[in-house]
Every structure is written in structure tokens, then in C-alpha cells.
Design a protein around this motif. Structure first.
Motif, short mmCIF file in Angstrom:
data_model
loop_
_atom_site.label_atom_id
_atom_site.label_comp_id
_atom_site.label_asym_id
_atom_site.label_seq_id
_atom_site.Cartn_x
_atom_site.Cartn_y
_atom_site.Cartn_z
N GLN A 1 21.67 -41.06 -13.78
CA GLN A 1 21.03 -40.05 -14.24
C GLN A 1 22.03 -38.31 -14.32
O GLN A 1 21.70 -38.28 -15.76
CB GLN A 1 20.49 -39.23 -12.69
CG GLN A 1 18.64 -39.51 -12.42
CD GLN A 1 18.00 -39.41 -11.34
OE1 GLN A 1 18.53 -38.71 -10.30
NE2 GLN A 1 17.07 -39.99 -11.27
N ARG A 2 23.54 -38.37 -13.80
CA ARG A 2 24.30 -37.65 -14.13
C ARG A 2 25.15 -37.67 -15.38
O ARG A 2 25.97 -37.15 -16.12
CB ARG A 2 25.64 -37.14 -13.20
CG ARG A 2 24.82 -36.90 -11.61
CD ARG A 2 26.42 -35.94 -10.64
NE ARG A 2 26.46 -37.54 -10.39
CZ ARG A 2 26.56 -37.94 -9.18
NH1 ARG A 2 25.32 -37.45 -8.48
NH2 ARG A 2 27.48 -39.19 -8.58
N ARG A 3 24.53 -38.37 -15.95
CA ARG A 3 25.82 -39.49 -17.13
C ARG A 3 24.63 -39.40 -18.10
O ARG A 3 23.28 -39.83 -18.32
CB ARG A 3 26.16 -41.34 -16.52
CG ARG A 3 27.14 -41.88 -18.16
CD ARG A 3 26.71 -43.02 -18.04
NE ARG A 3 27.20 -43.50 -16.66
CZ ARG A 3 28.01 -44.72 -16.18
NH1 ARG A 3 26.96 -45.84 -17.12
NH2 ARG A 3 27.79 -44.88 -14.98
N ILE A 4 24.98 -38.80 -19.24
CA ILE A 4 24.85 -38.51 -20.41
C ILE A 4 24.86 -39.56 -21.60
O ILE A 4 26.47 -39.23 -21.51
CB ILE A 4 24.55 -37.36 -21.09
CG1 ILE A 4 24.04 -36.36 -19.60
CG2 ILE A 4 24.34 -36.98 -22.35
CD1 ILE A 4 24.24 -35.22 -19.68
N GLU A 5 24.75 -40.49 -22.25
CA GLU A 5 25.60 -41.12 -23.04
C GLU A 5 24.74 -40.77 -24.70
O GLU A 5 23.15 -40.83 -24.87
CB GLU A 5 24.53 -42.78 -23.08
CG GLU A 5 25.22 -44.02 -24.10
CD GLU A 5 25.01 -44.77 -23.98
OE1 GLU A 5 25.60 -46.47 -24.76
OE2 GLU A 5 24.82 -45.56 -22.79
N LEU A 6 25.70 -39.62 -25.03
CA LEU A 6 24.91 -39.04 -26.73
C LEU A 6 24.43 -40.32 -27.67
O LEU A 6 23.80 -40.17 -28.77
CB LEU A 6 26.42 -38.03 -26.84
CG LEU A 6 26.18 -37.13 -25.91
CD1 LEU A 6 27.08 -36.24 -26.53
CD2 LEU A 6 24.94 -36.01 -26.05
N LEU B 1 22.82 -30.00 -25.36
CA LEU B 1 23.76 -29.90 -24.04
C LEU B 1 24.40 -28.91 -23.99
O LEU B 1 24.12 -28.44 -21.86
CB LEU B 1 25.85 -30.36 -24.99
CG LEU B 1 25.49 -31.58 -24.80
CD1 LEU B 1 26.77 -32.18 -25.40
CD2 LEU B 1 24.84 -32.66 -23.80
N LEU C 1 21.75 -27.92 -20.49
CA LEU C 1 21.88 -28.49 -19.50
C LEU C 1 23.13 -27.54 -19.01
O LEU C 1 23.11 -27.70 -17.84
CB LEU C 1 22.69 -29.60 -19.49
CG LEU C 1 20.92 -31.28 -19.86
CD1 LEU C 1 22.13 -32.53 -20.42
CD2 LEU C 1 20.35 -30.92 -19.27
N THR C 2 23.71 -27.14 -19.71
CA THR C 2 25.42 -26.59 -19.26
C THR C 2 24.61 -25.27 -18.42
O THR C 2 24.83 -24.42 -17.14
CB THR C 2 26.21 -25.75 -20.36
OG1 THR C 2 25.56 -25.43 -21.34
CG2 THR C 2 26.70 -27.53 -20.08
N CYS D 1 23.38 -32.73 -31.13
CA CYS D 1 22.70 -32.48 -28.97
C CYS D 1 23.45 -31.28 -29.07
O CYS D 1 24.04 -30.97 -27.87
CB CYS D 1 24.35 -33.65 -28.58
SG CYS D 1 26.19 -32.84 -29.16
#
Length: 669
Positions: free
Chosen positions: A36-41, A350, A353-354, A347
């Protein structure tokens, strides 16, 4: 595999099963939380083995990466967040560039001197340059490709005319990198001697030269070897950044020969990439270990990124805070730093999210608690607290307040701090000992051989020869292929064996000749003069004395080995015979004739051979007797024909006595 488990109590089985299931559920929770913490763009943003270089097209829609194995180029579409196409190549890519705004015009410089052109549909044309290339740059006003590499020339290929133009003749031996200023089109190339040559493409002449190797050595830097230029990048019309092979980055104003700022990475690794971030006046420099972001005016570090694998190339997505890295790993990393700039348009989520992460920072529930097991509680003497509010049961242990834990631990072991302090002092002493003179430890096996190799490796003549050659020769002690020879006792050299003793003089003389030759070569290299060989004297005359000496040593060793073998055989023969004194008893009525026989034998030994033969001919027997006690006597009669033959032979030759060996041969016949 079947495993039988026996439990004496059903409750014990239920408890252990519960603990096992809880541990598995916890590991799955950690796994899913990590996902869940990993983001694959971008999907499949990787290479089969290694990625060597990565670039972004000028329109920002396509990301192209070159890698291996097999050699290939991959293009990713940022609007679709997936792989657009993949093309396999014949050889590895040294460098590539995008000539158009999109991916329709590509140029690849291969490791086998080929230059390959690709269009939108695929391969278009292939040609070859005279020398191995290392980098190239495209001059847009004249449509010229400038290739630099293992040559003093800079090759020019005109894409409009489709032919090679006259090369640029430089003073350097080799060139590593090159770049063209986007404002006034000044061409610059970095050499292996640590210099930067600047050329004007309009007149094809050199307009300036910078000595970066001398400027990179400052008070706070430690440089080993000659710093060569490994990275080069222009920024604007007057600023240029130069990276060296020893880990320094030099910022220049083209109007001055002195650098404005020298930034050291302190790793001693070559600088592989230099990029500029104009919005915050930052410079991004990378070696194989770390990416450093620092201010170009003051040199103050803004941030740094240290990936888990070695870095090959770094590319910044234009106008954003995102950067891509090509690594010695299949996965190509993507880093987003909001402080550098906004996220790209494809993207933009992002940024949201930040912002959410900054507004609601998550705090761990058990930050101020210490996890302890039942055994830890028993050691601390807190077993009576089980079931109270001071301990919170969790899995196979408990959580307790960290302040209570430190207090109880201090009371249980009051000398813990002293032990910790002693360990720290011991570590500091060990670290200081490393800086002292190192004592060479000999291995357990073949100590004499290892000591000999160490002495040969420390020879001043060999060290000077290695430094002048510019490369170090491999050492047997440091080579992994020969480690067994110094670890396994089966490989012990037997110095007392016949083979070693016969070969040792030859090997020692060959080693002396080799060291003598190295000294002569070192003296010749220092003088830079070659003396002609004097007439009437061959080159092999000098080693004649050495050859005679080792031949004599080999003969001496053979003589000693023969004598030792003869003595050894004699001892073995005595042991087999078992020669020991034997005692006999003289019976009544027997005469003791030992002394008379000894006197008669001595008399016969003093007589001449002729008298002894005449005496034996008269008696007709040959007696061989040692002593009367335990003696052996052999008696036989000579044939008449043999006696006549002996007399005839003596008459013919007119000699006074007959050879004993001949006599024995006749008797045996």
C-alpha cells in the motif's frame, strides 16, 4: 515430508497454533501495508538485467532507457503509464540521444564502433567510426554529430550530407565526454588528462582550454592518481560543470580559468552524471554510490539520495521534482522530491498524496513501549507483573513502558553502562590500530611460499615498474583461485622431496634473473634512453655464470640424494637381515680354531694374488671361511679344461697375475 508432533496437553497445542496463526497474519499485514505504501507509476519500468542510461524526450511524453542483457532499448509512454515498444540491438549501447521531440529519431553509439540510426518504425541505417567511441553530441544548426573516444581526433558526421567531414585534431590522447552549449553552440570535450578543450563549430578551431586536474586538488581534498574528466554539462551561456574521476565537481565561469566552486563527494568514485535545477539554483551530481543535491553558489548540501544498488545514470524530468535513475539492477528507480518542484502532469496525483501525508502525520501506537518476552521478564524479575496494567500482551510477549524498562534494567545490571563504555573504548582502540603499520599474517599452510610472495610483492623495483605501467599486477595471495593452496594441508609443499630439491635451484635462479631484469627496465625507464648492445658480445653472455652456478647446485643435490638413497637402502637391508650378535656354546671335545683361522687369513691377505692362486691350484679347492664359530665354507673343484684355459691365457699375454674379475667370470661360466 511428514512431521509428527506430539503434545502432552491440548491447551498447549491450541496456544501454539494460535501463536503460529498470529505470526502469519502479522507478516501478511506487513506485506500488504508495504504494498500500500509503494506506488508504481509506470508498469514494467525495468530491464531484464541492468539499465545503463535513461533519457526523457523533449516533449516529456516518452522515457527511453537502454540496458542489457540482451542489449535493448525500451520506450515508455507517460500518458499511458506503460511500455510502448521494445527493440533488441546487436551490441551494448555506450550512449544514445533523441534528435527529435518524440521518439521518431534516435541515435545509438555501440561498443563495437557502430553508429545506429532508428526512425519511428525501427532500424534505419548503420555506419562505423574509425575508433571506439565513448560519447557524442549533436549540433543542431549544422546537423553534425561529434564523436569522441579512444583517439586524439574528434570525428564529425554530417546528417544532412550523409558523409564524414574533416576531423578536429586535438592535443589530447583520449576523450571521455563532450557537450554542446545550447545558447551559443560552443563545443567542449573532456580529456583523459584532466583538461577541457572548447571548440567553435563555425570556424573549427580551438578557442580555449581548462586544466581541471590541477584545479581539483585543493586543501580539503585527497586525490589518488591523475583526475580525468568523467562528466561535463553546460548551464546557460556562461556556466559549466565538470566532474572528475576522483569524485570532485568543478563549477566554471567560461570567462575565467579558475573554478568558482569545487565540490567533493568524498567517496573517490568517478562522477557519472551532472544536472542543473534552475528553479532553486541547485546542482545534482551522482557517482555510483550516491546522488548529492547542493547549491551552486555556496556548495551547501540540500539533500542526498543513496540507492541500494550502484548508479549508472540520472535523468531529471524537466520542470518537476521527479528524477529517474539507471542502476546495476533490473528495477529503474523513480524518486519524487516535492521541494524541488511539482509532480509531472501525467502523475499529478502525487501532489495530493504528499499534502495528505503532511497534514495528518501518522504516529505509531507503540513508540514509547518496549517489547519483552517471558524470558526477559524472568531475567528482570518482573514475572509477577503479568496480568497487570503495566504489561500489554501481544503475540508471544508483552509491551511495557520504555521508562520502566530502562529503570528496571539499570537496577538489575548497574554495571551495564561501564561495560558499554569499555566496549566503545575497545572499538576506538581497534580503529586506531588499523591506521598503524599492518603486520602481515602468514597462512597456516605454505608459510614459506607466502612469505616469499610477500617479499617479491614488496620489491621496490617491481613497485616502481607497476606504477610506471599504470596498472597493478595480480597477486597470488589476493587471488581467490589460489586460496585453497594456503588453506588445505594437502597442498603443502614438501621441501625435502627429491622433486623440490632438484627444481629449487632452477626456480631461485629464474627469480633472480626476473628481479634483475625488472631493475634494469626500471633504470631504463627513468633514464628514457636505450643503450645499444656492445658488438662482439651476445645477450646471453651475462647469464652464463648464473647457468653454471645452478647446474652445479643441481648436480650437488643429485649427489646428496644418491648418497641418502644408498644409506637408506643399506639401513633397510640391515633391518631385513636382522643382523644381531648371536652366541654359541663350545661343546666338550671340540677345538676352538678361531685364532688360527684369523692368523692364516691375515697371512693370505698379505700374499700376492699369484701366490694365492698357486696355493689354491695345488689344493684344487677354493675356501671361503669367516670364523670357526658359525662360519660358512664353500668348497668346489676346478675342471681340468678351465685350468688349462687359464694357463694358456696367462702364457699368451705373458703376465705375472690374472685379473680377478676375469677369473670370477670364467668360474661362473
Amino acid at each position: 515430508m511428514l512431521v509428527s508432533i506430539h503434545f502432552t496437553n491440548v491447551n498447549e497445542f491450541v496456544c501454539r497454533l494460535y501463536i503460529f496463526l498470529c505470526s502469519r497474519v502479522t507478516s501478511l499485514m506487513y506485506f500488504f501495508s508495504d504494498i500500500q505504501r509503494r506506488i508504481e507509476l509506470i508498469q514494467d519500468f525495468e530491464m531484464p538485467t541492468v539499465c545503463t542510461s535513461i533519457k526523457v524526450s523533449r516533449d516529456g511524453q516518452f522515457i527511453l532507457a537502454a540496458g542489457t542483457y540482451k542489449p535493448r532499448i525500451r520506450c515508455y509512454d507517460t500518458y499511458q503509464l506503460s511500455l510502448k515498444f521494445e527493440r533488441c540491438l546487436d551490441s551494448d549501447v555506450v550512449a544514445f540521444d533523441i534528435l527529435s521531440d518524440d521518439y521518431s529519431k534516435l541515435v545509438f553509439l555501440h561498443c563495437n564502433r557502430y553508429v545506429e540510426f532508428h526512425s519511428q518504425h525501427g532500424h534505419y541505417y548503420k555506419t562505423r567510426i574509425p575508433k571506439f567511441g565513448r560519447d557524442f553530441a549533436y549540433h543542431y544548426p549544422s546537423c553534425d554529430l561529434y564523436f569522441v573516444g579512444a583517439s586524439s581526433e574528434i570525428f564529425r558526421l554530417n546528417l544532412e550530407q550523409g558523409r564524414f567531414l574533416n576531423s578536429l585534431q586535438t592535443d589530447a590522447v583520449e576523450h571521455n565526454v563532450c557537450d554542446i552549449n545550447p545558447v551559443h553552440q560552443l563545443f567542449a570535450s573532456g580529456t583523459a588528462e584532466g583538461k577541457v578543450e572548447c571548440w567553435d563549430p563555425r570556424v573549427r578551431s580551438r578557442v580555449g582550454m581548462l586544466d581541471c586536474a590541477l584545479s581539483s586538488v585543493t586543501e580539503g581534498t585527497e586525490v589518488e592518481g591523475l583526475p580525468s574528466v568523467s562528466a561535463l554539462r553546460f548551464n546557460g551561456s556562461l556556466t559549466m560543470a565538470v566532474g572528475t574521476s576522483t569524485g570532485q565537481v568543478l563549477l566554471y565561469d567560461l570567462r575565467s580559468s579558475r573554478p568558482l566552486l569545487v565540490k567533493d563527494h568524498y567517496y573517490g568514485l568517478p562522477i557519472k552524471s551532472v544536472n542543473f535545477q534552475d528553479h532553486l539554483d541547485l546542482v545534482l551530481t551522482a557517482d555510483s554510490k550516491i546522488i548529492k543535491i547542493w547549491n551552486k553558489d555556496t556548495g551547501k548540501v540540500f539533500s542526498s539520495i543513496e540507492p541500494q544498488t550502484n548508479i549508472n545514470d540520472v535523468c531529471i524530468y524537466p520542470g518537476s521534482g521527479m528524477l529517474f535513475t539507471a542502476n546495476e539492477d533490473p528495477k529503474m528507480n523513480t524518486f519524487y522530491i516535492p521541494a524541488l518542484g511539482p509532480a509531472p502532469r501525467w502523475c499529478s496525483f502525487l501532489d495530493n498524496l504528499t499534502e495528505e501525508l503532511e497534514e495528518s502525520p501518522e504516529s505509531t501506537v507503540y513508540d514509547d513501549y518496549k517489547f519483552v518476552t517471558r524470558k526477559d521478564l524472568e531475567n528482570l524479575g518482573l514475572s509477577h507483573l503479568v496480568g497487570s496494567s503495566l504489561l500489554r500482551a501481544y503475540m508471544h510477549g508483552f509491551f511495557m513502558d520504555i521508562r520502566l524498562y530502562h529503570k528496571v534494567k539499570t537496577m538489575a545490571n548497574p554495571f551495564a553502562y561501564e561495560e558499554y563504555r569499555k566496549d566503545k573504548i575497545r572499538q576506538k582502540i581497534e580503529e586506531s590500530r588499523v591506521q598503524r603499520v599492518q603486520i602481515k599474517k602468514l597462512p597456516k599452510v605454505n608459510k614459506e611460499l607466502a612469505l616469499k610472495l610477500m617479499e617479491e610483492g614488496d620489491d621496490e623495483a617491481e613497485l616502481s615498474a607497476r606504477k610506471k605501467k599504470g596498472k597493478a599486477l595480480p597477486s597470488i595471495l589476493s587471488d581467490e583461485r589460489f586460496q585453497v593452496m594456503f588453506e588445505n594441508p594437502d597442498y603443502q609443499v614438501e621441501e625435502q622431496s627429491e622433486e623440490f630439491r632438484l627444481l629449487n635451484p632452477i626456480v631461485s635462479k629464474v627469480g633472480q634473473k626476473r628481479r634483475k631484469k625488472l631493475r634494469l627496465l626500471a633504470k631504463q625507464a627513468e633514464a628514457d634512453q636505450e643503450e645499444e648492445e656492445p658488438e662482439g658480445r651476445g645477450s646471453s653472455d651475462e647469464s652464463s655464470d648464473d647457468d653454471k652456478s645452478w647446474v652445479d647446485e643441481v648436480r650437488e643435490q643429485r649427489r646428496l640424494i644418491y648418497e641418502e638413497g644408498r644409506d637408506r637402502r643399506r639401513q633397510e637391508r640391515k633391518q631385513k637381515q636382522g643382523l644381531q650378535p648371536r652366541f654359541f656354546q663350545i661343546k666338550a671335545g671340540e677345538e676352538f680354531r678361531s685364532f688360527g683361522d684369523v692368523a692364516r687369513k691375515q697371512k693370505l691377505q698379505k700374499a700376492s694374488l699369484e701366490e694365492r692362486l698357486k696355493l689354491e691350484e695345488r689344493s684344487g679347492t677354493v675356501n671361503v671361511a669367516d670364523t670357526a664359530v658359525g662360519s660358512k665354507q664353500l668348497t668346489f673343484t676346478l675342471k681340468k679344461m678351465v685350468c688349462e684355459l687359464i694357463r694358456k691365457q696367462s702364457r699368451i699375454q705373458n703376465v705375472e697375475f690374472v685379473n680377478l674379475n676375469y677369473y670370477k667370470a670364467v668360474i661362473k661360466a
